[in-house]
Design a protein around this motif. Structure first.
Motif, PDB file in Angstrom:
ATOM      1  N   GLN A 101       0.846  -1.187   0.000  1.00 13.67           N
ATOM      2  CA  GLN A 101       0.000   0.000   0.000  1.00 13.67           C
ATOM      3  C   GLN A 101       0.881   1.235   0.000  1.00 13.67           C
ATOM      4  O   GLN A 101       1.934   1.261   0.621  1.00 13.67           O
ATOM      5  N   LYS A 102       0.455   2.233  -0.704  1.00 12.80           N
ATOM      6  CA  LYS A 102       1.158   3.514  -0.672  1.00 12.80           C
ATOM      7  C   LYS A 102       0.873   4.153   0.672  1.00 12.80           C
ATOM      8  O   LYS A 102      -0.078   3.815   1.355  1.00 12.80           O
ATOM      9  N   GLY A 103       1.706   5.105   1.073  1.00 11.78           N
ATOM     10  CA  GLY A 103       1.503   5.771   2.351  1.00 11.78           C
ATOM     11  C   GLY A 103       0.161   6.474   2.391  1.00 11.78           C
ATOM     12  O   GLY A 103      -0.133   7.316   1.548  1.00 11.78           O
ATOM     13  N   ASN A 104      -0.647   6.109   3.343  1.00 11.24           N
ATOM     14  CA  ASN A 104      -1.955   6.729   3.490  1.00 11.24           C
ATOM     15  C   ASN A 104      -1.844   7.993   4.329  1.00 11.24           C
ATOM     16  O   ASN A 104      -1.038   8.063   5.245  1.00 11.24           O
ATOM     17  N   PHE A 105      -2.666   8.952   4.028  1.00  9.52           N
ATOM     18  CA  PHE A 105      -2.706  10.190   4.797  1.00  9.52           C
ATOM     19  C   PHE A 105      -3.798  10.066   5.852  1.00  9.52           C
ATOM     20  O   PHE A 105      -4.848   9.493   5.609  1.00  9.52           O
ATOM     21  N   VAL A 106      -3.518  10.611   7.028  1.00 14.27           N
ATOM     22  CA  VAL A 106      -4.436  10.535   8.161  1.00 14.27           C
ATOM     23  C   VAL A 106      -4.861  11.951   8.535  1.00 14.27           C
ATOM     24  O   VAL A 106      -4.032  12.847   8.686  1.00 14.27           O
ATOM     25  N   LYS A 107      -6.170  12.147   8.720  1.00 13.80           N
ATOM     26  CA  LYS A 107      -6.715  13.447   9.133  1.00 13.80           C
ATOM     27  C   LYS A 107      -6.368  13.683  10.596  1.00 13.80           C
ATOM     28  O   LYS A 107      -6.664  12.845  11.449  1.00 13.80           O
ATOM     29  N   VAL A 108      -5.700  14.840  10.891  1.00 14.49           N
ATOM     30  CA  VAL A 108      -5.246  15.044  12.266  1.00 14.49           C
ATOM     31  C   VAL A 108      -5.767  16.306  12.948  1.00 14.49           C
ATOM     32  O   VAL A 108      -6.050  16.277  14.143  1.00 14.49           O
ATOM     33  N   ILE A 109      -5.894  17.418  12.233  1.00 11.01           N
ATOM     34  CA  ILE A 109      -6.270  18.668  12.897  1.00 11.01           C
ATOM     35  C   ILE A 109      -6.860  19.635  11.867  1.00 11.01           C
ATOM     36  O   ILE A 109      -6.552  19.551  10.680  1.00 11.01           O
ATOM     37  N   GLU A 110      -7.728  20.535  12.351  1.00 10.73           N
ATOM     38  CA  GLU A 110      -8.256  21.566  11.457  1.00 10.73           C
ATOM     39  C   GLU A 110      -7.155  22.574  11.147  1.00 10.73           C
ATOM     40  O   GLU A 110      -6.368  22.938  12.020  1.00 10.73           O
ATOM     41  N   GLU A 111      -7.128  23.036   9.915  1.00 13.98           N
ATOM     42  CA  GLU A 111      -6.093  23.981   9.499  1.00 13.98           C
ATOM     43  C   GLU A 111      -6.183  25.288  10.291  1.00 13.98           C
ATOM     44  O   GLU A 111      -5.166  25.905  10.608  1.00 13.98           O
ATOM     45  N   LYS A 120       3.094  28.089   5.372  1.00 14.27           N
ATOM     46  CA  LYS A 120       2.879  26.700   4.957  1.00 14.27           C
ATOM     47  C   LYS A 120       2.921  25.788   6.185  1.00 14.27           C
ATOM     48  O   LYS A 120       3.787  25.921   7.049  1.00 14.27           O
ATOM     49  N   VAL A 121       1.975  24.845   6.260  1.00 12.68           N
ATOM     50  CA  VAL A 121       1.895  23.917   7.388  1.00 12.68           C
ATOM     51  C   VAL A 121       2.981  22.847   7.243  1.00 12.68           C
ATOM     52  O   VAL A 121       3.188  22.298   6.166  1.00 12.68           O
ATOM     53  N   PHE A 122       3.674  22.566   8.346  1.00 15.86           N
ATOM     54  CA  PHE A 122       4.636  21.463   8.365  1.00 15.86           C
ATOM     55  C   PHE A 122       4.477  20.692   9.669  1.00 15.86           C
ATOM     56  O   PHE A 122       3.955  21.213  10.653  1.00 15.86           O
ATOM     57  N   ALA A 123       4.908  19.444   9.669  1.00 16.14           N
ATOM     58  CA  ALA A 123       4.775  18.589  10.853  1.00 16.14           C
ATOM     59  C   ALA A 123       6.068  17.815  11.058  1.00 16.14           C
ATOM     60  O   ALA A 123       6.576  17.194  10.128  1.00 16.14           O
ATOM     61  N   LEU A 124       6.578  17.852  12.277  1.00 13.28           N
ATOM     62  CA  LEU A 124       7.827  17.182  12.611  1.00 13.28           C
ATOM     63  C   LEU A 124       7.573  15.942  13.459  1.00 13.28           C
ATOM     64  O   LEU A 124       6.671  15.913  14.288  1.00 13.28           O
ATOM     65  N   SER A 125       8.417  14.947  13.267  1.00 20.80           N
ATOM     66  CA  SER A 125       8.384  13.752  14.103  1.00 20.80           C
ATOM     67  C   SER A 125       8.982  14.085  15.463  1.00 20.80           C
ATOM     68  O   SER A 125       9.977  14.801  15.547  1.00 20.80           O
ATOM     69  N   PRO A 126       8.428  13.551  16.542  1.00 14.82           N
ATOM     70  CA  PRO A 126       8.982  13.835  17.868  1.00 14.82           C
ATOM     71  C   PRO A 126      10.124  12.893  18.267  1.00 14.82           C
ATOM     72  O   PRO A 126      10.554  12.901  19.406  1.00 14.82           O
ATOM     73  N   ILE A 127      10.615  12.095  17.343  1.00 14.51           N
ATOM     74  CA  ILE A 127      11.661  11.124  17.651  1.00 14.51           C
ATOM     75  C   ILE A 127      13.037  11.744  17.431  1.00 14.51           C
ATOM     76  O   ILE A 127      13.383  12.136  16.313  1.00 14.51           O
TER      77      ILE A 127
END
Length: 178
Positions: free
Chosen positions: A57-67, A105-112
């Motif tokens: 499967q290709k990477g699926n996108f998950v809905k996380v927060i309102e913009e 622009k929205v960006f998201a970082l991994s906490p690892i």
């Protein structure tokens, strides 16, 4: 060698290799046993290998927060991702630090942490405008750039904004930091 001995060696009947009844029975039972063992083992091999044969499967996108809730100040967001690992399915809880960069622009970082894999602490709690890893003191700036201890910047989630919602996809190397 005299003439008589020579005559006997030349005119000896050729001895053919014939299969004995015991050999025939051994070969027949051995072949039948191998055929039956193959019939029992092949389904087990197919069962073990089947997950590898399934299309990936290709990477699926998950809905996380309102913009509209995403600001320039990073905020920690928790979400679940459905995973299938062979025959085991799970929905592990994941985290991301989501913010807007200077261009909006929205960006998201991994906490690892990239040092030894610990989870980074709260943004700006101990050091203003920095992420801090509590394990060994690694520091990162708002965009995830490594400042101290860690060898690489924080990984970044693929981000998609659609209909006022932010969706996160698979992790990739940080694009905001060079």
């Amino acid at each position: 060698m005299d003439h008589k001995e020579q005559q006997e060696t030349v005119h000896k009947p050729v001895k053919r290799k014939e299969m004995t009844r015991r050999q025939f029975l051994s070969y027949t039972l051995g072949g039948a046993g191998a055929f039956m063992a193959g019939g029992a083992v092949l389904p087990m091999i197919r069962f073990a290998v089947d997950p590898l044969l399934q299309p990936q499967q290709k990477g699926n996108f998950v809905k996380v927060i309102e913009e509209s809730k995403v600001t320039g100040e990073p905020q920690q967001v928790e979400f679940k991702v459905h995973q299938v690992d062979g025959w085991y399915e799970s929905d592990p809880k994941m985290q991301a630090w989501i913010a807007k960069d200077d261009s909006g622009k929205v960006f998201a970082l991994s906490p690892i942490c990239k040092h030894l894999g610990c989870t980074i602490g709260k943004f700006g709690k101990e050091i203003p405008n920095h992420y801090l890893c509590p394990c060994h003191g690694a520091e990162y700036d708002k965009l995830g750039k490594n400042l101290k201890v860690a060898p690489k910047p924080l990984d970044e989630y693929q981000v998609k904004v659609d209909n006022g919602w932010v969706y996160l996809g698979p992790l990739e190397p940080n694009q905001h930091v060079k």
